[in-house]
Design a protein around this motif. Sequence first.
Motif, PDB file in Angstrom:
ATOM      1  N   TRP A 119       0.857  -1.197   0.000  1.00 24.40           N
ATOM      2  CA  TRP A 119       0.000   0.000   0.000  1.00 24.40           C
ATOM      3  C   TRP A 119       0.884   1.234   0.000  1.00 24.40           C
ATOM      4  O   TRP A 119       1.919   1.248   0.673  1.00 24.40           O
ATOM      5  CB  TRP A 119      -0.894   0.017   1.255  1.00 24.40           C
ATOM      6  N   PHE A 120       0.471   2.264  -0.695  1.00 31.00           N
ATOM      7  CA  PHE A 120       1.201   3.530  -0.595  1.00 31.00           C
ATOM      8  C   PHE A 120       0.806   4.228   0.705  1.00 31.00           C
ATOM      9  O   PHE A 120       1.565   4.977   1.286  1.00 31.00           O
ATOM     10  CB  PHE A 120       0.888   4.451  -1.781  1.00 31.00           C
ATOM     11  N   ARG A 121      -0.426   3.974   1.133  1.00 33.32           N
ATOM     12  CA  ARG A 121      -0.921   4.528   2.393  1.00 33.32           C
ATOM     13  C   ARG A 121      -1.933   3.520   2.941  1.00 33.32           C
ATOM     14  O   ARG A 121      -2.776   3.040   2.171  1.00 33.32           O
ATOM     15  CB  ARG A 121      -1.617   5.867   2.099  1.00 33.32           C
ATOM     16  N   PRO A 122      -1.825   3.167   4.223  1.00 32.29           N
ATOM     17  CA  PRO A 122      -2.767   2.173   4.747  1.00 32.29           C
ATOM     18  C   PRO A 122      -4.186   2.741   4.893  1.00 32.29           C
ATOM     19  O   PRO A 122      -4.379   3.960   4.879  1.00 32.29           O
ATOM     20  CB  PRO A 122      -2.177   1.819   6.122  1.00 32.29           C
ATOM     21  N   ALA A 123      -5.138   1.852   5.050  1.00 33.41           N
ATOM     22  CA  ALA A 123      -6.540   2.278   5.180  1.00 33.41           C
ATOM     23  C   ALA A 123      -6.773   2.957   6.523  1.00 33.41           C
ATOM     24  O   ALA A 123      -6.169   2.595   7.537  1.00 33.41           O
ATOM     25  CB  ALA A 123      -7.448   1.060   5.061  1.00 33.41           C
ATOM     26  N   ASP A 124      -7.668   3.963   6.527  1.00 28.52           N
ATOM     27  CA  ASP A 124      -8.123   4.534   7.800  1.00 28.52           C
ATOM     28  C   ASP A 124      -9.092   3.555   8.458  1.00 28.52           C
ATOM     29  O   ASP A 124      -9.116   3.390   9.666  1.00 28.52           O
ATOM     30  CB  ASP A 124      -8.866   5.863   7.563  1.00 28.52           C
ATOM     31  N   THR A 125      -9.920   2.964   7.613  1.00 25.18           N
ATOM     32  CA  THR A 125     -10.944   2.039   8.092  1.00 25.18           C
ATOM     33  C   THR A 125     -10.947   0.828   7.175  1.00 25.18           C
ATOM     34  O   THR A 125     -11.019   0.994   5.963  1.00 25.18           O
ATOM     35  CB  THR A 125     -12.357   2.673   7.926  1.00 25.18           C
ATOM     36  N   VAL A 134     -11.146   1.959   3.106  1.00 26.31           N
ATOM     37  CA  VAL A 134     -11.368   3.388   2.870  1.00 26.31           C
ATOM     38  C   VAL A 134     -10.162   4.175   3.387  1.00 26.31           C
ATOM     39  O   VAL A 134      -9.667   3.928   4.494  1.00 26.31           O
ATOM     40  CB  VAL A 134     -12.680   3.833   3.558  1.00 26.31           C
ATOM     41  N   GLY A 135      -9.705   5.097   2.560  1.00 25.57           N
ATOM     42  CA  GLY A 135      -8.550   5.937   2.932  1.00 25.57           C
ATOM     43  C   GLY A 135      -7.230   5.389   2.423  1.00 25.57           C
ATOM     44  O   GLY A 135      -6.241   6.109   2.365  1.00 25.57           O
ATOM     45  N   ALA A 136      -7.210   4.108   2.034  1.00 29.32           N
ATOM     46  CA  ALA A 136      -5.944   3.522   1.562  1.00 29.32           C
ATOM     47  C   ALA A 136      -5.616   4.012   0.158  1.00 29.32           C
ATOM     48  O   ALA A 136      -6.516   4.320  -0.629  1.00 29.32           O
ATOM     49  CB  ALA A 136      -6.042   2.001   1.562  1.00 29.32           C
ATOM     50  N   GLN A 137      -4.316   4.087  -0.125  1.00 31.93           N
ATOM     51  CA  GLN A 137      -3.833   4.440  -1.465  1.00 31.93           C
ATOM     52  C   GLN A 137      -2.980   3.286  -1.987  1.00 31.93           C
ATOM     53  O   GLN A 137      -2.207   2.675  -1.222  1.00 31.93           O
ATOM     54  CB  GLN A 137      -2.980   5.716  -1.396  1.00 31.93           C
TER      55      GLN A 137
END
Length: 637
Positions: free
Chosen positions: A32-38, A52-55
């Motif tokens: 992941w470039f950015r992990p999920a918030d949820t 949701v929120g992941a990139q």
Amino acid sequence: MPSTQSRYHETYARWKSDPEGFWREAAREIDWFRPADTVFDREAGAYGRWFVGAQCNTCHNAVDRHLAGRGDQAAIIYDSPVTNSKRSITYAELQDEVAVLAAVLRDMGVEKGDRVIVYMPMIPEAVFAMLACARIGAIHSVVFGGFAAKELATRIDDAKPKIVLSASCGIEGAKVVAYKPLLDEAIRLAASKPEACLIWQRPQLACSRAEGRDLDWAQEISKARAAGRKAECVSMAATDPLYVLYTSGTTGKPKGVVRDNGGHMVALKWTMKNFFGVEPGEVFWAASDVGWVVGHSYIVYAPLLHGCTAILYEGKPVGTPDAGAYWRVISDHGVVTLFTAPTAFRAIKKEDSRAELLKGYDMSSFRALFLAGERADPDTVKWAEDILKVPVIDHWWQTETGWPVVGNPLGLGGLPVKHGSPTVPLPGYTVEVLDESGRPVPPGTMGAIVIRLPLPPGALPTLWEAEDRFREAYLSLYPGYYNTSDAGYIDEDGYVWVMGRTDDIINVAGHRLSTGGMEEVLASHPAVAECAVIGMRDMLKGEVPCGFVVLKSGVNRPQAEIEAELVALVREKIGPVAAFRLAITVPRLPKTRSGKILRGTMKKIADGDNWSMPATIDDPMILDEIGEALKSRGVAG
Ligand code: COA
Ligand code: AMP
């Protein structure tokens, strides 16, 4: 055979007790470039959204990520008996091909979120095209080559692609099918015109290019290479669409199934080890077409996400050159797992019932056969088990779900096989059977097969720009559930039995088609007053369509002539894939007193099954007429 020491029950229970924890853990397999918030936001979308929120970027995970350690491993082996060629493409080469093509798409003005239609035969460029779109965040929509211009036009109008990627021709056994005239006609018919087309010229049949619209694929790639152009993977929200894949719905208008990036990767990666029992580095083969969901999930994305070698086979199970073709591919490339439709095995069995052709091949690498796309009839499953002496795994899923709903998870140890049942629900899915009023039925009782919401990662979040249709088609009939439109039952052991559809969909050689769509075509013929299309049982293709037509009064041309026109019309409007070869003129159609055509009873008559006179029938004599008409064409009746 699969062991009875399966880890299935504990795995399923673990998922059930903590679905979010289960998928959070599965998501560790993805970069992941950015992990999920949820992990799961139940307030988002029609029934909630995953990660949701992941990139992330799907192309990065399917290709670039493997360069460390697998750069020299074959990512794709293209095996094409119809052109007598083979090509092995390493992960490093795949990255190069995809990055350059992605740069070409960029230069053609394609941006994140734009749609790109891919209308291609089974050649490596089709896979490059899908991955190049994923790389730059364009949403691909692959259209199966066996669809005609009008079907392609409908998809162009719905997806509104900025560009179309296509090739000059496809090769179907001994036939060369010109794609370009179909593409030109589709663009002519479509209201929404793509800005440009990129055309791959095949040596078997070159095509002309439309001035100012069509670019030559190979030339554009050469130019981009010379200029050192490559596109990097862009960062996408996990919930952004990766692709839209059209599938037959209950009307002639296909449904644009949306697949997102994040959940799709997590689910597919999970299935490779836990369901298919395949390890990274092994050779995985799905003998389907990139135009179908099986091709999306298991020719392209899942094997590449898992670091496998994927086989891209441009050929048929028989006739290219013979019924030993599958064994040849398995032995040539060390395939461990083959996934195909039962119809392919019926075709092989028909030509080589004693599997004589198997004898010449080294099948030592081969561990399992997976069948899906239509009901796996017990005879075919048993025959495959007998000749191959490996587990034969039926599994059930749909374009909408993107990955198996019910199956026998070989990777978890597998469960005892019951021929005719795809076995048990996989983690992610609570499968139930409901009666007409939406109440659960006892074990063994037929009803509508539904999946309790929320659907797991990888399953469709919605239909392309048709949220209302999504809710109405899948969620509204049984509140709290996704309606699969399949009918069947669950037995005392929790095995699911999928017996047929509850809508107008038929399954022809593993291809999903709408009889409603065919009826629309028949009804458009000037001589036809009314019509009904049913799916008739077929020894090879599972089902084939049969159209009954009532002619307008005053039409006095020979019936045979009109029937031939109708057959040609379905081929022209829907495509050869519909395998529509039988149009029968009848004086009247059987109906209920309220005017509903009794298609179910007509099907039973055509299949030679027992049938009872519907209490609500308008005129019982009409069913005899249908039986006679079928008999006159050599159909059971
Ligand atoms: N492009 C253009 N035309 C195509 C096509 C494509 N990609 N795929 C199929 N067609 C055409 C075929 O040439 C045939 O045309 P015809 O009427 O002129 O003969 C028609 O569509 C029907 O094709 P198909 O369903 O493949 O039937 P078939 O009689 O050629 O072969 C089988 C029968 C069983 C061998 C074949 O259906 C098969 O290999 N099935 C495997 C199952 C499968 O791939 N399922 C996908 C879902 S998993
Ligand atoms: P598709 O969306 O083209 O993959 O078609 C999905 C439909 O094919 C399902 O809804 C079923 O009707 C049918 N199908 C797929 N796999 C199976 C299977 N293993 N057993 C019975 N029917 C199946």
